[in-house]
Motif scaffolding. Structure first.
Motif, PDB file in Angstrom:
ATOM      1  N   UNK B  74       3.467   5.457  12.398  1.00 20.74           N
ATOM      2  CA  UNK B  74       2.428   4.897  13.373  1.00 20.74           C
ATOM      3  C   UNK B  74       1.430   4.828  12.950  1.00 20.74           C
ATOM      4  N   UNK B  75       0.893   5.814  12.476  1.00 28.06           N
ATOM      5  CA  UNK B  75      -1.009   5.260  12.093  1.00 28.06           C
ATOM      6  C   UNK B  75      -0.523   4.431  11.066  1.00 28.06           C
ATOM      7  N   UNK B  76       0.413   4.640   9.727  1.00 26.92           N
ATOM      8  CA  UNK B  76       0.701   3.178   8.517  1.00 26.92           C
ATOM      9  C   UNK B  76       0.212   2.099   9.746  1.00 26.92           C
ATOM     10  N   UNK B  77       1.408   1.940  10.997  1.00 22.28           N
ATOM     11  CA  UNK B  77       1.648   0.811  11.417  1.00 22.28           C
ATOM     12  C   UNK B  77      -0.060   0.578  11.561  1.00 22.28           C
ATOM     13  N   UNK B  78      -0.794   1.454  12.160  1.00 21.58           N
ATOM     14  CA  UNK B  78      -2.218   1.073  12.770  1.00 21.58           C
ATOM     15  C   UNK B  78      -3.163   1.030  12.512  1.00 21.58           C
ATOM     16  N   UNK B  79      -2.895   1.636  10.533  1.00 23.52           N
ATOM     17  CA  UNK B  79      -3.864   0.474   9.571  1.00 23.52           C
ATOM     18  C   UNK B  79      -3.869  -0.709   9.192  1.00 23.52           C
ATOM     19  N   UNK B  80      -2.588  -1.083   9.295  1.00 22.25           N
ATOM     20  CA  UNK B  80      -2.368  -2.712   8.765  1.00 22.25           C
ATOM     21  C   UNK B  80      -2.852  -3.092  10.407  1.00 22.25           C
ATOM     22  N   UNK B  81      -2.456  -2.951  11.198  1.00 27.77           N
ATOM     23  CA  UNK B  81      -2.776  -4.011  12.151  1.00 27.77           C
ATOM     24  C   UNK B  81      -4.398  -3.758  12.168  1.00 27.77           C
ATOM     25  N   UNK B  82      -4.848  -3.270  12.400  1.00 28.69           N
ATOM     26  CA  UNK B  82      -6.566  -3.080  11.981  1.00 28.69           C
ATOM     27  C   UNK B  82      -7.212  -3.910  11.202  1.00 28.69           C
ATOM     28  N   UNK B  83      -6.085  -3.376   9.843  1.00 24.65           N
ATOM     29  CA  UNK B  83      -6.843  -4.574   8.431  1.00 24.65           C
ATOM     30  C   UNK B  83      -6.110  -5.791   9.034  1.00 24.65           C
ATOM     31  N   UNK B  84      -5.204  -6.812   9.343  1.00 23.46           N
ATOM     32  CA  UNK B  84      -5.086  -7.671   9.937  1.00 23.46           C
ATOM     33  C   UNK B  84      -6.581  -8.166  10.803  1.00 23.46           C
ATOM     34  N   UNK B  85      -6.722  -7.394  11.551  1.00 28.01           N
ATOM     35  CA  UNK B  85      -8.107  -7.548  12.713  1.00 28.01           C
ATOM     36  C   UNK B  85      -9.125  -7.900  12.291  1.00 28.01           C
ATOM     37  N   UNK B  86      -9.573  -7.609  10.814  1.00 26.36           N
ATOM     38  CA  UNK B  86     -10.634  -7.864  10.180  1.00 26.36           C
ATOM     39  C   UNK B  86     -10.425  -8.843   8.918  1.00 26.36           C
ATOM     40  N   UNK B  87      -9.556  -8.420   8.562  1.00 28.53           N
ATOM     41  CA  UNK B  87      -9.556  -9.210   6.893  1.00 28.53           C
ATOM     42  C   UNK B  87      -8.495 -10.176   6.530  1.00 28.53           C
ATOM     43  N   UNK B  88      -7.361 -10.324   7.768  1.00 29.60           N
ATOM     44  CA  UNK B  88      -6.396 -11.359   7.040  1.00 29.60           C
ATOM     45  C   UNK B  88      -6.654 -12.173   6.279  1.00 29.60           C
ATOM     46  N   UNK B  89      -7.816 -12.931   6.330  1.00 30.67           N
ATOM     47  CA  UNK B  89      -8.246 -14.309   5.367  1.00 30.67           C
ATOM     48  C   UNK B  89      -8.214 -13.625   3.770  1.00 30.67           C
ATOM     49  N   UNK B  90      -8.823 -13.086   4.205  1.00 31.46           N
ATOM     50  CA  UNK B  90      -9.472 -12.024   2.179  1.00 31.46           C
ATOM     51  C   UNK B  90      -8.304 -10.765   1.585  1.00 31.46           C
ATOM     52  N   UNK B  91      -7.098 -10.802   2.305  1.00 28.79           N
ATOM     53  CA  UNK B  91      -6.735  -9.418   1.369  1.00 28.79           C
ATOM     54  C   UNK B  91      -5.475  -9.779   1.425  1.00 28.79           C
ATOM     55  N   UNK B  92      -4.498  -9.113  -0.053  1.00 27.03           N
ATOM     56  CA  UNK B  92      -3.408  -8.986  -0.048  1.00 27.03           C
ATOM     57  C   UNK B  92      -2.845  -7.437  -0.459  1.00 27.03           C
ATOM     58  N   UNK B  93      -1.835  -7.411   0.120  1.00 29.97           N
ATOM     59  CA  UNK B  93      -1.259  -5.663  -0.387  1.00 29.97           C
ATOM     60  C   UNK B  93      -0.260  -5.562  -1.654  1.00 29.97           C
ATOM     61  N   UNK B  94      -0.408  -4.764  -2.510  1.00 29.62           N
ATOM     62  CA  UNK B  94       0.648  -4.696  -3.057  1.00 29.62           C
ATOM     63  C   UNK B  94       0.952  -3.081  -3.345  1.00 29.62           C
ATOM     64  N   UNK B  95       2.446  -2.723  -3.542  1.00 29.91           N
ATOM     65  CA  UNK B  95       3.017  -1.729  -3.706  1.00 29.91           C
ATOM     66  C   UNK B  95       2.822  -1.404  -5.428  1.00 29.91           C
ATOM     67  N   UNK B  96       2.870  -0.771  -6.062  1.00 25.68           N
ATOM     68  CA  UNK B  96       2.774   0.176  -7.149  1.00 25.68           C
ATOM     69  C   UNK B  96       3.366   1.480  -7.419  1.00 25.68           C
ATOM     70  N   UNK B  97       3.779   1.201  -8.361  1.00 26.76           N
ATOM     71  CA  UNK B  97       4.052   3.281  -9.362  1.00 26.76           C
ATOM     72  C   UNK B  97       2.875   2.966 -10.637  1.00 26.76           C
ATOM     73  N   UNK B  98       1.776   4.151 -10.248  1.00 22.28           N
ATOM     74  CA  UNK B  98       0.957   4.484 -11.618  1.00 22.28           C
ATOM     75  C   UNK B  98       1.474   4.998 -12.222  1.00 22.28           C
ATOM     76  N   UNK B  99       0.710   4.845 -13.904  1.00 21.64           N
ATOM     77  CA  UNK B  99       1.042   5.908 -15.021  1.00 21.64           C
ATOM     78  C   UNK B  99       0.351   5.799 -15.913  1.00 21.64           C
ATOM     79  N   UNK B 100      -0.377   7.111 -15.960  1.00 27.93           N
ATOM     80  CA  UNK B 100      -1.547   7.039 -16.808  1.00 27.93           C
ATOM     81  C   UNK B 100      -1.392   7.636 -17.984  1.00 27.93           C
ATOM     82  N   UNK B 101      -1.884   6.757 -19.548  1.00 32.36           N
ATOM     83  CA  UNK B 101      -1.415   7.170 -20.990  1.00 32.36           C
ATOM     84  C   UNK B 101      -3.045   7.657 -21.345  1.00 32.36           C
ATOM     85  N   UNK B 102      -2.223   8.476 -21.926  1.00 32.11           N
ATOM     86  CA  UNK B 102      -2.958   9.424 -22.275  1.00 32.11           C
ATOM     87  C   UNK B 102      -4.258   8.646 -23.265  1.00 32.11           C
ATOM     88  N   UNK B 103      -4.651   9.181 -24.065  1.00 31.32           N
ATOM     89  CA  UNK B 103      -5.951   8.698 -25.050  1.00 31.32           C
ATOM     90  C   UNK B 103      -5.200   8.534 -26.874  1.00 31.32           C
TER      91      UNK B 103
END
Lengths: 103, 103
Positions: B74-103
């Motif tokens: 429900x906490x994620x749903x609340x965050x998503x609902x709030x997001x749509x209330x103020x940023x619907x037209x300017x935000x895009x949301x993506x899911x990703x897996x991060x890999x960190x490359x060592x130098x």
């Protein structure tokens, strides 16, 4: 942390993109001096299922000074030149300061 | 690391955006369970000077399992609902897996 963030849309030819990214672009980019780390985010979807993005890469620097110095090097120029050679139409590049919020 | 990445374009009213983001959206979003950390990237430019982006937020989870569990709360749903209330037209949301490359 100061970052260069490269956002890639889904390429037409994923295999050709992956091959160039891994075999050519990553080795060139890793030569940029003063980088703390490189974070590669492989996009696998979004809230409605799909995403129009393929990859988000973050080049991370400890300070704005390091970031600026690094951007002025021949290694950064070489990475930028290579980027334009294979991803000009699908990439956008942004500079950002990262703040980490504690839970 | 598994991440939800929210990419915000420059809002019409930066002050109103910043106010809502800091006072309302961040406290709601920080309630999402299982998050390792939240990284807020404030965009300050790009290679040609300007960027069309304002902010990139990363909600970070240790595993895909934690990420999936968190997204179903429900906490994620609340965050998503709030997001749509103020940023619907300017935000895009993506899911990703991060890999960190060592130098």
């Amino acid at each position: 942390m100061f970052k260069l963030i490269a956002i890639y849309k889904i390429p037409n030819d994923k295999n050709a993109f992956e091959n160039h990214y891994k075999e050519v672009h990553t080795p060139i980019t890793k030569k940029i001096p003063l980088m703390k780390e490189v974070r590669i985010n492989k996009v696998f979807g979004g809230p409605t299922g799909k995403s129009d993005l393929h990859l988000i890469a973050e080049l991370c620097f400890a300070s704005k000074e390091d970031f600026k110095k690094a951007m002025g090097t021949p290694e950064a120029a070489a990475s930028g030149k290579d980027l334009m050679s294979f991803a000009k139409d699908i990439v956008s590049v942004h500079f950002a300061e990262e703040e980490v919020l504690k839970q």
